[in-house]
Write a protein that holds these residues in place. Sequence first.
Motif: not given
Length: 54
Positions: A17-18, A21-22, A25
């Motif tokens: 997940r991180p 998201i990165t 973004a």
Amino acid sequence: MQENPAFETSSAARQLRPVVITVVAAKIAVFALLMTTVNIQTPIPAAIELAELR
């Protein structure tokens, strides 16, 4: 003892997940940066277009 395959899948998804998201973004940031550098021509008013045609 064997682990539940559903638990392994949710664990992998939780770990990724991180990263997702990165990446999203970063893509939005690059898109915004590129859009600020693009020269978008303003539309020519109709009166000037008619004068150019004559």
